[in-house]
Design an enzyme around this catalytic site. Sequence first.
Site, PDB file in Angstrom:
ATOM      1  N   ASP A   1      -9.089  14.157  20.443  1.00  0.00           N
ATOM      2  CA  ASP A   1      -7.803  13.487  20.291  1.00  0.00           C
ATOM      3  C   ASP A   1      -6.991  13.696  21.548  1.00  0.00           C
ATOM      4  OD1 ASP A   1      -6.436  12.355  17.459  1.00  0.00           O
ATOM      5  OD2 ASP A   1      -5.041  12.706  19.118  1.00  0.00           O
TER       6      ASP A   1
ATOM      7  N   THR B   1      -4.842   1.462  14.297  1.00  0.00           N
ATOM      8  CA  THR B   1      -4.683   0.023  14.562  1.00  0.00           C
ATOM      9  C   THR B   1      -3.448  -0.452  13.784  1.00  0.00           C
ATOM     10  OG1 THR B   1      -6.307  -0.387  12.796  1.00  0.00           O
ATOM     11  CG2 THR B   1      -7.088  -0.562  15.056  1.00  0.00           C
TER      12      THR B   1
ATOM     13  N   THR C   1     -10.132   0.061  11.520  1.00  0.00           N
ATOM     14  CA  THR C   1     -10.114  -1.271  10.910  1.00  0.00           C
ATOM     15  C   THR C   1      -9.683  -2.273  11.977  1.00  0.00           C
ATOM     16  OG1 THR C   1      -9.540  -0.281   8.803  1.00  0.00           O
ATOM     17  CG2 THR C   1      -9.091  -2.636   9.048  1.00  0.00           C
TER      18      THR C   1
ATOM     19  N   GLU D   1     -14.464   2.007   7.448  1.00  0.00           N
ATOM     20  CA  GLU D   1     -14.334   3.153   6.542  1.00  0.00           C
ATOM     21  C   GLU D   1     -13.541   2.746   5.299  1.00  0.00           C
ATOM     22  OE1 GLU D   1     -15.796   6.199   6.637  1.00  0.00           O
ATOM     23  OE2 GLU D   1     -14.910   6.087   4.650  1.00  0.00           O
TER      24      GLU D   1
ATOM     25  N   ARG E   1     -10.469   6.830   0.478  1.00  0.00           N
ATOM     26  CA  ARG E   1      -9.096   6.833  -0.028  1.00  0.00           C
ATOM     27  C   ARG E   1      -8.456   8.171   0.315  1.00  0.00           C
ATOM     28  NH1 ARG E   1     -10.295   6.877  -6.081  1.00  0.00           N
ATOM     29  NH2 ARG E   1     -11.934   8.156  -5.160  1.00  0.00           N
ATOM     30  N   GLU E   2      -7.258   8.128   0.861  1.00  0.00           N
ATOM     31  CA  GLU E   2      -6.543   9.382   1.094  1.00  0.00           C
ATOM     32  C   GLU E   2      -6.354  10.076  -0.249  1.00  0.00           C
ATOM     33  OE1 GLU E   2      -2.998   8.821   3.401  1.00  0.00           O
ATOM     34  OE2 GLU E   2      -4.070   7.685   4.929  1.00  0.00           O
TER      35      GLU E   2
ATOM     36  N   LYS F   1     -14.200  -5.316   5.521  1.00  0.00           N
ATOM     37  CA  LYS F   1     -13.131  -4.308   5.399  1.00  0.00           C
ATOM     38  C   LYS F   1     -11.795  -4.957   5.019  1.00  0.00           C
ATOM     39  CE  LYS F   1     -10.666  -0.689   5.618  1.00  0.00           C
ATOM     40  NZ  LYS F   1     -10.685   0.336   4.594  1.00  0.00           N
TER      41      LYS F   1
ATOM     42  N   CYS G   1      -2.657   1.548   5.138  1.00  0.00           N
ATOM     43  CA  CYS G   1      -3.653   0.478   5.266  1.00  0.00           C
ATOM     44  C   CYS G   1      -3.244  -0.867   4.665  1.00  0.00           C
ATOM     45  CB  CYS G   1      -4.978   0.924   4.645  1.00  0.00           C
ATOM     46  SG  CYS G   1      -5.736   2.272   5.554  1.00  0.00           S
TER      47      CYS G   1
ATOM     48  N   ARG H   1       3.444   7.069   5.279  1.00  0.00           N
ATOM     49  CA  ARG H   1       3.462   5.765   5.940  1.00  0.00           C
ATOM     50  C   ARG H   1       3.671   4.637   4.923  1.00  0.00           C
ATOM     51  NH1 ARG H   1      -1.683   6.476   9.992  1.00  0.00           N
ATOM     52  NH2 ARG H   1      -2.456   7.792   8.300  1.00  0.00           N
TER      53      ARG H   1
HETATM   54  N1  LIG Z   1      -5.954   6.418   6.620  1.00  0.00           N
HETATM   55  C1  LIG Z   1      -6.826   5.822   5.823  1.00  0.00           C
HETATM   56  O1  LIG Z   1      -6.882   6.071   4.614  1.00  0.00           O
HETATM   57  C2  LIG Z   1      -7.829   4.830   6.375  1.00  0.00           C
HETATM   58  C3  LIG Z   1      -8.887   4.407   5.583  1.00  0.00           C
HETATM   59  C4  LIG Z   1      -9.797   3.503   6.100  1.00  0.00           C
HETATM   60  C5  LIG Z   1      -9.627   3.017   7.388  1.00  0.00           C
HETATM   61  N2  LIG Z   1      -8.576   3.420   8.137  1.00  0.00           N
HETATM   62  C6  LIG Z   1      -8.456   2.912   9.517  1.00  0.00           C
HETATM   63  O2  LIG Z   1      -8.899   3.917  10.413  1.00  0.00           O
HETATM   64  C7  LIG Z   1      -8.155   3.885  11.631  1.00  0.00           C
HETATM   65  C8  LIG Z   1      -7.508   5.232  11.882  1.00  0.00           C
HETATM   66  O3  LIG Z   1      -6.577   5.470  10.849  1.00  0.00           O
HETATM   67  P1  LIG Z   1      -5.922   6.913  10.629  1.00  0.00           P
HETATM   68  O4  LIG Z   1      -5.097   6.833   9.406  1.00  0.00           O
HETATM   69  O5  LIG Z   1      -6.978   7.945  10.743  1.00  0.00           O
HETATM   70  O6  LIG Z   1      -4.982   6.975  11.949  1.00  0.00           O
HETATM   71  P2  LIG Z   1      -4.142   8.210  12.500  1.00  0.00           P
HETATM   72  O7  LIG Z   1      -2.923   7.616  13.108  1.00  0.00           O
HETATM   73  O8  LIG Z   1      -4.018   9.263  11.448  1.00  0.00           O
HETATM   74  O9  LIG Z   1      -5.060   8.817  13.675  1.00  0.00           O
HETATM   75  C9  LIG Z   1      -5.365   8.182  14.869  1.00  0.00           C
HETATM   76  C10 LIG Z   1      -5.562   9.267  15.928  1.00  0.00           C
HETATM   77  O10 LIG Z   1      -6.134   8.672  17.098  1.00  0.00           O
HETATM   78  C11 LIG Z   1      -5.610   9.354  18.226  1.00  0.00           C
HETATM   79  N3  LIG Z   1      -5.851   8.533  19.415  1.00  0.00           N
HETATM   80  C12 LIG Z   1      -5.357   7.316  19.716  1.00  0.00           C
HETATM   81  N4  LIG Z   1      -5.867   6.879  20.880  1.00  0.00           N
HETATM   82  C13 LIG Z   1      -6.730   7.811  21.338  1.00  0.00           C
HETATM   83  C14 LIG Z   1      -7.574   7.956  22.483  1.00  0.00           C
HETATM   84  N5  LIG Z   1      -7.668   6.987  23.415  1.00  0.00           N
HETATM   85  N6  LIG Z   1      -8.301   9.076  22.617  1.00  0.00           N
HETATM   86  C15 LIG Z   1      -8.230  10.055  21.691  1.00  0.00           C
HETATM   87  N7  LIG Z   1      -7.458   9.985  20.583  1.00  0.00           N
HETATM   88  C16 LIG Z   1      -6.721   8.887  20.405  1.00  0.00           C
HETATM   89  C17 LIG Z   1      -4.151   9.580  17.864  1.00  0.00           C
HETATM   90  O11 LIG Z   1      -3.562  10.601  18.633  1.00  0.00           O
HETATM   91  C18 LIG Z   1      -4.271   9.931  16.375  1.00  0.00           C
HETATM   92  O12 LIG Z   1      -4.384  11.337  16.192  1.00  0.00           O
HETATM   93  C19 LIG Z   1      -7.164   2.731  11.467  1.00  0.00           C
HETATM   94  O13 LIG Z   1      -7.721   1.568  12.008  1.00  0.00           O
HETATM   95  C20 LIG Z   1      -7.041   2.595   9.967  1.00  0.00           C
HETATM   96  O14 LIG Z   1      -6.681   1.295   9.574  1.00  0.00           O
HETATM   97  C21 LIG Z   1      -7.672   4.332   7.674  1.00  0.00           C
END
Ligand SMILES: NC(=O)c1ccc[n+]([C@@H]2O[C@H](COP(=O)([O-])OP(=O)(O)OC[C@H]3O[C@@H](n4cnc5c(N)ncnc54)[C@H](O)[C@@H]3O)[C@@H](O)[C@H]2O)c1
EC number: 1.1.1.22
Length: 414
Positions: free
Chosen positions: A30, A86, A122, A151, A154-155, A207, A263, A331
Site C-alpha cells: 500500500d 475505484t 471493480t 471480488e 461482503r464486509e 460484477k 459498493c 462509507r
Molecule cells: N469493500 C468491499 O466490500 C468490496 C467488495 C468487492 C469489491 N470491492 C472493490 O474493490 C476495490 C477496493 O475496494 P476497498 O474497499 O478495498 O478500497 P479501500 O479504499 O479500502 O482500499 C484501497 C487501498 O488501495 C491503496 N492504493 C491506492 N493506490 C495505490 C497504489 N498505486 N499502490 C498501492 N496502494 C494503493 C489505498 O491507499 C487504499 O489503502 C474497489 O474497486 C471496490 O469497488 C470492494
Amino acid sequence: MRVAMIGTGYVGLVSGTCFSDFGHDVTCVDMDVSKIERLKAGIMPIFEPGLDELVARNVAGGRLRFTTDLAEAVAEAEVVFIAVGTPSRRGDGHADLSYVHAAAREIARAANGFTVVVTKSTVPVGTGADLEHIIREATPEADIAVVSNPEFLREGAAIEDFKRPDRIVVGTDDPRAREVMKALYRPLSLNAAPLLFTERANAELIKYASNAFLAMKITFINELADLCEKVGGDVQEVARGIGLDRRIGPKFLHAGPGYGGSCFPKDTLALTRTAQEAGTPIRLIETVATVNETRKAAMGRKVLEALSVPPRGATVAVLGLTFKPNTDDMRDSPAINIIQSLVDRGVKIRAYDPVGMEEARKVLPDAVMYATGPYECAEGADCLVIVTEWDAFRALDLDRLKAQLRTPVTRRIR
Ligand SMILES: NC(=O)c1ccc[n+]([C@@H]2O[C@H](COP(=O)([O-])OP(=O)(O)OC[C@H]3O[C@@H](n4cnc5c(N)ncnc54)[C@H](O)[C@@H]3O)[C@@H](O)[C@H]2O)c1
C-alpha cells in the site's frame, strides 16, 4: 505461488490474507505508509471479524508480509492483483480509474518474467483491455496477461465469503494465465467453489450486474415497505412470503433506510453511466439509484414527524451508524443522511455504535455526541432510532430503554 496484492484496503487485505492462509506467499502493498506501519505492528486498519487472528497467524508463518515497496513485491510475484479503490468520479458518476491506471503503470515498470496482472478492483467493461494497452505502452517487452477476477465478498463476513464463495469468476482468454489462476484458486476448489472461466469483458460486467441486481432487490422491498405502511401490510411478512419462492429467494429482502456502503451506490451509478454512453441506458437501475437517494433523505423526515416535541433542542438517540453490522465502514452509510437532516433542523444527536464510532467521528457533524452504550445513548432522549441492525441491539431490554427516554414515542419506520 508468489502473489503481490496492490492496495491493502478492505479487499486487498482480506483476499491477500486468505490467499496466504491457503499456503500462498503473499506481499500486500500500500502507498499509505501509516497503514503499512500499523499492519506491521499487528494493528488492523479495518474492523472485520476474525481478520486480526488470521493476519497474525500468517505473518507468524512467514507467508504474509506488508510493504510500501511495490516494485520489489511485483518483481518477485507470478500473480499481481490490483485491489485499489475505484470511487465515483466527481461530477459524472463514472468509476474513477486513476488509481487503477497508476498501479498498472508501476506494475509495468517492475514486472519480471511472465506475470499475470489481475484486476480485483471493480472496474467498468473494457478496463482490462485499457490496462493491457497502458502496460504495453510503458514496457513494450513486458510478458504479461491481464485478467479480470472481480471480488464478491461482503464486509462483515468477508473471510467466510472469500473462503467459501458462491463462485469465482475469472475473465481471460490467455491459456497461460488460465493455468496460473487455476493453480492459485485450487485450494478453494476443495471447498467446492465453482470456478467460472469466461471472457474478460464478461467478468467485468458480471460484477456490476450482480451489484445492480442486489441493489434493485433492496430497493424493491423498500418501496413495498412504503406501500405496506400506507395500506396496512407488514412488509416483513410480505418479504417472507415472497422469499420462500425459490426463484426469488429470501436474501436482500429486508426493508431498511436505503442501501449504502462502499459498493452499491458507486457501482449502480457507474453501470448506468457505462450503459448511457453505449446508447443502451439501463433505466431500471437509474430508477433504483434515484429511489434509494430519495429514501435516505425521507428517513430523516420520518423521524422528525415521529417526534412529539419541536425539533429544535430535542435530542434523538441513534443506535447503529455503520452502513451495515459487523463492520466499521461508514462509507455512504444512511446514518449520515439521517443525522445530517436532523442536525439541520436543530436536533441534538447522541449516537452509539458497537465498533463504528471512530470512523463515524470523521464523517458526522462535530455536534454529534457519542455514548458508551445503548442505554446511556437513550438517556433523556426524545426519540430513539435504530439505524443499523447490529446483533447487540436485538435483545435490548425495551422497558429499560423506554424508561431512559424523556418523551418515548413508539413507531415503526421502514
Ligand atoms: N469493500 C468491499 O466490500 C468490496 C467488495 C468487492 C469489491 N470491492 C472493490 O474493490 C476495490 C477496493 O475496494 P476497498 O474497499 O478495498 O478500497 P479501500 O479504499 O479500502 O482500499 C484501497 C487501498 O488501495 C491503496 N492504493 C491506492 N493506490 C495505490 C497504489 N498505486 N499502490 C498501492 N496502494 C494503493 C489505498 O491507499 C487504499 O489503502 C474497489 O474497486 C471496490 O469497488 C470492494
